[in-house]
Design an enzyme around this catalytic site. Sequence first.
Site, PDB file in Angstrom:
ATOM      1  N   LYS A  39     -11.627 -37.430  24.805  1.00 20.74           N
ATOM      2  CA  LYS A  39     -11.038 -38.464  25.650  1.00 20.74           C
ATOM      3  C   LYS A  39      -9.510 -38.540  25.487  1.00 20.74           C
ATOM      4  CE  LYS A  39     -15.053 -40.510  26.997  1.00 20.74           C
ATOM      5  NZ  LYS A  39     -16.108 -39.898  26.176  1.00 20.74           N
TER       6      LYS A  39
HETATM    7  C1  PLP Z   1     -17.402 -39.674  26.451  1.00 19.31           C
HETATM    8  C2  PLP Z   1     -18.104 -38.741  25.577  1.00 19.31           C
HETATM    9  C3  PLP Z   1     -19.127 -37.894  26.048  1.00 19.31           C
HETATM   10  C4  PLP Z   1     -19.617 -37.950  27.459  1.00 19.31           C
HETATM   11  O1  PLP Z   1     -18.665 -37.504  28.388  1.00 19.31           O
HETATM   12  P1  PLP Z   1     -18.782 -37.906  29.923  1.00 19.31           P
HETATM   13  O2  PLP Z   1     -17.562 -37.407  30.551  1.00 19.31           O
HETATM   14  O3  PLP Z   1     -18.893 -39.393  29.971  1.00 19.31           O
HETATM   15  O4  PLP Z   1     -20.032 -37.254  30.447  1.00 19.31           O
HETATM   16  C5  PLP Z   1     -19.690 -36.986  25.170  1.00 19.31           C
HETATM   17  N1  PLP Z   1     -19.316 -36.947  23.885  1.00 19.31           N
HETATM   18  C6  PLP Z   1     -18.362 -37.749  23.384  1.00 19.31           C
HETATM   19  C7  PLP Z   1     -18.030 -37.664  21.952  1.00 19.31           C
HETATM   20  C8  PLP Z   1     -17.724 -38.668  24.208  1.00 19.31           C
HETATM   21  O5  PLP Z   1     -16.785 -39.472  23.699  1.00 19.31           O
END
Ligand code: PLP
Length: 426
Positions: free
Chosen positions: A107
Amino acid sequence: MKYISTRKNNENISFKEAVINGLSNNGGLYFPEKIPLLPLSFFEDIEKLENDEIAFQVLQPFVKGSLTDQQLKNVIADAINFPTPIIPVQGNIFSLELYHGPTQAFKDVGARFMSRCLSYFHQDKNENIIILVATSGDTGSAVANGFFNVSGVSVKILFPKGKISPYQEYQMTSLGKNIKAIEVDGTFDDCQKLVKEAFQDKSLRKKISLSSANSINVARLLPQMLYYFFAYKQLKTKFNGKKIVVSVPSGNLGNITAGLLAKKMGLPIERFIAAHNVNDTFNQYLKTGKFEQKPSILTYSNAMDVGNPSNFERIEHLYNQTLDELRIDVSADTFSNAATLKEIKECYANNGYLLDPHGAIGKLALSKSLKEDEIGVFLETAHPQKFSEIIVKTIPDYKSKNVNLKECKKTNIKNQYTDLRKILTT
Ligand SMILES: *Cc1c(COP(=O)(O)O)cnc(C)c1O
């Protein structure tokens, strides 16, 4: 580039407007009007390009008219400033580690990119902007970190009470200043719904300048394409011509949407796998053709506990609502908590590689589906340390990270919009 809404109306706006609005006023998600195809020569020579140059060429068409070339270069240099290495794990399976940013989850890529874009867009405005974001765990900390101390911006993060790890909670509640963490008595889907309500509240939006930093924001989504290109560059030098399969641990489907966009731009990835925990609305959709949202269920891979994934609308749009075409590019699979723990333990014992619960599901889905002549990559979406209380369940001598939540600040609200509205207007 112009942006349109996935729920078609006549909106046709710039990147800047799409970033500032967050969500289209008819509730749809913004999407580029068309996806440009990169020239073949770009892929032929990709290993000769620096990552910053790749990033520039990929993103430039999407931000043209809203950021100058120099501004885009600055945003890239500042935001995408950590490595995304490909690590061999086992046989033809590789991990793409996306957790080397400041809050140790992928993120960081989107949150950092978006915060830098917004500071350009708000440079000449005096009014304060409020970034409203719902998180299943990692978005909140990445956004908090990305916007911390950015002047003119205040951040409100909604997270589901008791459903995120202590380390995740610490990362978003310990900063203070312009960052406010709001604990909601509900699930992630409830948080996401509250955010959407705020965006559709016309009288509220007249009062305050609201923007979203969820993966629904195009400035979060688009830079997530980059590491698929970086991964391809790393693999191409070793396995030129081999079919590449990418498994994406999926929740709100933002990450996999970015991968599919990269493929549409010409990136030679053979196919994708959406790897789910029991919150597998998308897998069920691929099987049955019916999209039936479900209440989210708490699992060990909490960032994927999403029962009504927002970015599904974008995927449908990208594939012209044609399920058969989508099925050619994407398959999905579902794994339980027990399978997650078993995989973490076995991968550590057999390969000396420590997975986090999300990456573990990505690897499980990949191992099951990968053919001998394919090269498989799963995304390691977060550092195992963020989920140490899960890891110790299966690797008892794993050293967990201590956090002190006592000094942290948060506000608690009920799962009702009036409570949120009050916080936003006072
Ligand atoms: C947000 C997140 C996901 C999922 O990603 P999306 O884009 O919402 O499908 C998977 N793993 C981690 C560690 C995340 O923070």
